[in-house]
Design a protein around this motif. Structure first.
Motif, PDB file in Angstrom:
ATOM      1  N   HIS A  24       0.833  -1.200   0.000  1.00 19.68           N
ATOM      2  CA  HIS A  24       0.000   0.000   0.000  1.00 19.68           C
ATOM      3  C   HIS A  24       0.867   1.249   0.000  1.00 19.68           C
ATOM      4  CE1 HIS A  24      -3.449   2.473   1.339  1.00 19.68           C
ATOM      5  NE2 HIS A  24      -4.086   1.585   0.594  1.00 19.68           N
ATOM      6  N   TYR A  25       0.745   2.069  -1.048  1.00 21.85           N
ATOM      7  CA  TYR A  25       1.556   3.294  -1.158  1.00 21.85           C
ATOM      8  C   TYR A  25       1.093   4.374  -0.172  1.00 21.85           C
ATOM      9  CZ  TYR A  25       3.940   2.147  -5.629  1.00 21.85           C
ATOM     10  OH  TYR A  25       4.732   1.617  -6.618  1.00 21.85           O
ATOM     11  N   GLY A  26      -0.070   4.200   0.416  1.00 21.59           N
ATOM     12  CA  GLY A  26      -0.583   5.198   1.363  1.00 21.59           C
ATOM     13  C   GLY A  26      -1.935   5.705   0.906  1.00 21.59           C
ATOM     14  N   LYS A  27      -2.629   6.269   1.886  1.00 22.58           N
ATOM     15  CA  LYS A  27      -3.995   6.736   1.664  1.00 22.58           C
ATOM     16  C   LYS A  27      -4.010   7.744   0.511  1.00 22.58           C
ATOM     17  CE  LYS A  27      -7.763   8.208   4.708  1.00 22.58           C
ATOM     18  NZ  LYS A  27      -7.979   9.644   4.469  1.00 22.58           N
ATOM     19  N   HIS A  46      -3.033   7.694  -2.389  1.00 26.01           N
ATOM     20  CA  HIS A  46      -2.037   7.595  -3.476  1.00 26.01           C
ATOM     21  C   HIS A  46      -2.690   6.877  -4.663  1.00 26.01           C
ATOM     22  CE1 HIS A  46       1.521   6.801  -5.820  1.00 26.01           C
ATOM     23  NE2 HIS A  46       2.218   7.586  -5.027  1.00 26.01           N
ATOM     24  N   LYS A  69      -2.259   1.710  -6.879  1.00 21.72           N
ATOM     25  CA  LYS A  69      -2.875   0.746  -5.963  1.00 21.72           C
ATOM     26  C   LYS A  69      -2.563  -0.697  -6.363  1.00 21.72           C
ATOM     27  CE  LYS A  69      -6.506   3.935  -4.670  1.00 21.72           C
ATOM     28  NZ  LYS A  69      -5.645   4.513  -3.623  1.00 21.72           N
ATOM     29  N   PRO A  97       6.571   7.532  -1.994  1.00 22.41           N
ATOM     30  CA  PRO A  97       6.637   7.449  -0.535  1.00 22.41           C
ATOM     31  C   PRO A  97       7.377   6.190  -0.092  1.00 22.41           C
ATOM     32  CG  PRO A  97       4.529   6.636  -1.294  1.00 22.41           C
ATOM     33  CD  PRO A  97       5.261   7.121  -2.519  1.00 22.41           C
ATOM     34  N   PHE A 105       6.908   2.944   2.343  1.00 22.55           N
ATOM     35  CA  PHE A 105       5.780   2.250   2.991  1.00 22.55           C
ATOM     36  C   PHE A 105       6.248   0.883   3.443  1.00 22.55           C
ATOM     37  CE2 PHE A 105       5.356   1.853  -1.675  1.00 22.55           C
ATOM     38  CZ  PHE A 105       5.295   0.476  -1.862  1.00 22.55           C
ATOM     39  N   SER A 106       5.448   0.272   4.290  1.00 25.91           N
ATOM     40  CA  SER A 106       5.821  -1.016   4.852  1.00 25.91           C
ATOM     41  C   SER A 106       6.008  -2.053   3.737  1.00 25.91           C
ATOM     42  CB  SER A 106       4.729  -1.458   5.822  1.00 25.91           C
ATOM     43  OG  SER A 106       4.974  -2.786   6.200  1.00 25.91           O
TER      44      SER A 106
END
Ligand code: VJV
Ligand code: CA
Ligand code: ZN
Length: 415
Positions: A24-27, A29, A32, A138, A140-141
């Motif tokens: 997940h690249y982040g909210k 973003h 997907k 970004p 991300f985990s």
């Protein structure tokens, strides 16, 4: 109805790992990874399609493999973003087996994990490598594991082709064409395409790269700008500061690579008819003059109508006709993913194109048992209607000029 054409006997290697959809690249973003899981789900649920594929599990490419193109320091830097799961597993495994012996397959990872946990704040390389530095790329985990999966599959696509195990190999988790030797860009960190092509060049003399993502394939072009063994051909939206801003008609390569880079810059709104006319005119001449041993296609689905980022106006059938056209040359083919930001259309498109590889022209409702069924609300069909009233800003004369310029460039190729 699903119809099989006469060449449905092609062996198709399809690469997937269910972990890919979890990154997940982040909210908010636009990129997907879930769309890969959605495409896979459609492929599985169109059962006759899945049964005809040779399905391969995607593995994580090792650091040494990534360093075949990327700067070693950059790869080591990225490796700090392994998945939490992996870090915990390695740490735990190495402490519970505290006889002092770390198993060889975990040695490099163990070394990296301890290195990064010791040096956390000593040097900030984020700005240098453009990772975590802008909203586009970004951290991300599991970022590094994501890169390892994407690259592992594209490298293995090359292997299934080189060993003759497949005629067509597919990795929808790849196609990350903006990543540079030591820099992340445009949602891409590791350039799986360059790694795939380098693998092919171990055996093949000439490889053609075709990029129908609506963005310019700058990272791949740059990597092979000086060579005549790889021809890069990108179709893309261009102008008004559209990202990345490169890919003009007159960027043709340098040195022995001169005329081995081909660019087709387009204005917004191009639809199936004119796009396919242009695509066929250009690729047929390229195939005839370059005579590649293998073709790698980046199938970015952001060139579809209604994409969240792109402004081109292709239907899924139009996008798919580019694949069918490249397939009919009978040269080994590798299909990779790429962009695509209206995710229910991306999954539709890549499921449809997986079918085309098998000679199946799927034109059916979405299977009602699909776990993502609700994402396809509206018409619940594999195809979606394009926007009829979008203006094609490309005049016929602009497009003719592009074709004649490209033909002029190709005349300079040695035979
Ligand atoms: O246009 C750009 C660069 C900026 C600076 C960074 N801001 C966020 C956006 C403008 C100049 N970047 C493009 C990158 C497109 C990459 C395409 C990748 C591919 O399809 O070719 C292959 C996989 C861009 N366009 C749109 C966005 N970035 C964008 C990024 C976001 C966002 C909305 C739009 C990042 C985070 C969030 N929203 C929350
Ligand atoms: Ca492109
Ligand atoms: Zn794109």
């Amino acid at each position: 109805m699903i119809q099989a054409d006469s060449d449905s006997s092609r062996r198709v290697a399809y690469f997937y790992n269910r972990l890919i959809g979890k990154f997940h690249y982040g909210k908010e973003h636009p990129m997907k990874p879930k769309r890969i899981a959605m495409a896979h789900s459609l492929i599985v649920n169109f059962g006759q399609l899945y049964r005809s594929l040779d399905v391969y599990l995607i593995r994580e490419a090792q650091l040494e493999e990534l360093k075949k193109f990327h700067d070693p320091e950059y790869v080591t830097y990225l490796s700090q973003y392994m998945s939490d799961n992996k870090v915990n597993f390695v740490k735990e495994y190495c402490s519970t087996n505290n006889d002092g012996v770390i198993p060889e397959n975990l040695l490099e990872e163990y070394r990296l994990i301890t290195k990064w946990s010791q040096n956390k704040n000593t040097k900030n390389l984020n700005a240098e490598y453009k990772v975590g530095d802008s909203a586009d790329n970004p951290t991300f985990s599991g970022l590094f594991s994501y890169c390892q999966f994407s690259a592992g599959a594209s490298i293995d696509c090359a292997h299934t082709i080189l060993t003759g195990q497949a005629d067509i190999a597919i990795n929808w988790s790849g196609g990350l064409h903006h990543a540079k030797k030591k820099e992340a860009a445009g949602f891409c960190y590791i350039n799986d395409i360059v790694l795939c092509i380098l693998e092919l060049l171990r055996i093949y003399v000439r490889v053609l790269y075709v990029d129908i993502d609506c963005h310019h394939g700058d990272g791949v072009e740059e990597a092979f700008y000086l060579t005549n063994r790889v021809m890069t051909l990108s179709f893309h939206q261009y102008g008004d500061d559209f990202f990345p801003g490169t890919g003009q008609l007159n960027s043709v390569g340098l040195g022995v690579g001169r005329y081995y880079a081909v660019n087709v810059p387009l204005k917004p709104g191009i639809s199936d008819g004119p796009y396919l006319d242009l695509f066929k005119k250009v690729t047929s001449r390229v195939m005839e003059t370059f005579r590649p041993d293998c073709v790698v296609v980046q199938c970015g689905a952001d060139s579809l109508s209604l994409d969240r980022l792109g402004a081109l106006n292709l239907s899924i059938k139009g996008h798919g006709q580019c694949i069918t056209y490249m397939k009919q040359f009978g040269v080994p083919l590798i299909l990779l993913g790429g962009g695509g930001y209206t995710i229910q259309n991306v999954s539709r498109c890549w499921a449809y194109e997986t079918g085309l590889c098998l000679g199946q022209n799927i034109d059916e409702p979405i299977p009602t048992n699909d776990v993502y069924y609700k994402n396809y609300s509206g018409d619940y069909h594999l195809h979606f209607p394009i926007q009829e009233h979008v203006e094609n800003k490309n005049k016929a004369e602009d497009l003719n000029k592009i074709v004649s310029q490209v033909y002029d460039h190709l005349k300079n190729l040695e035979n």
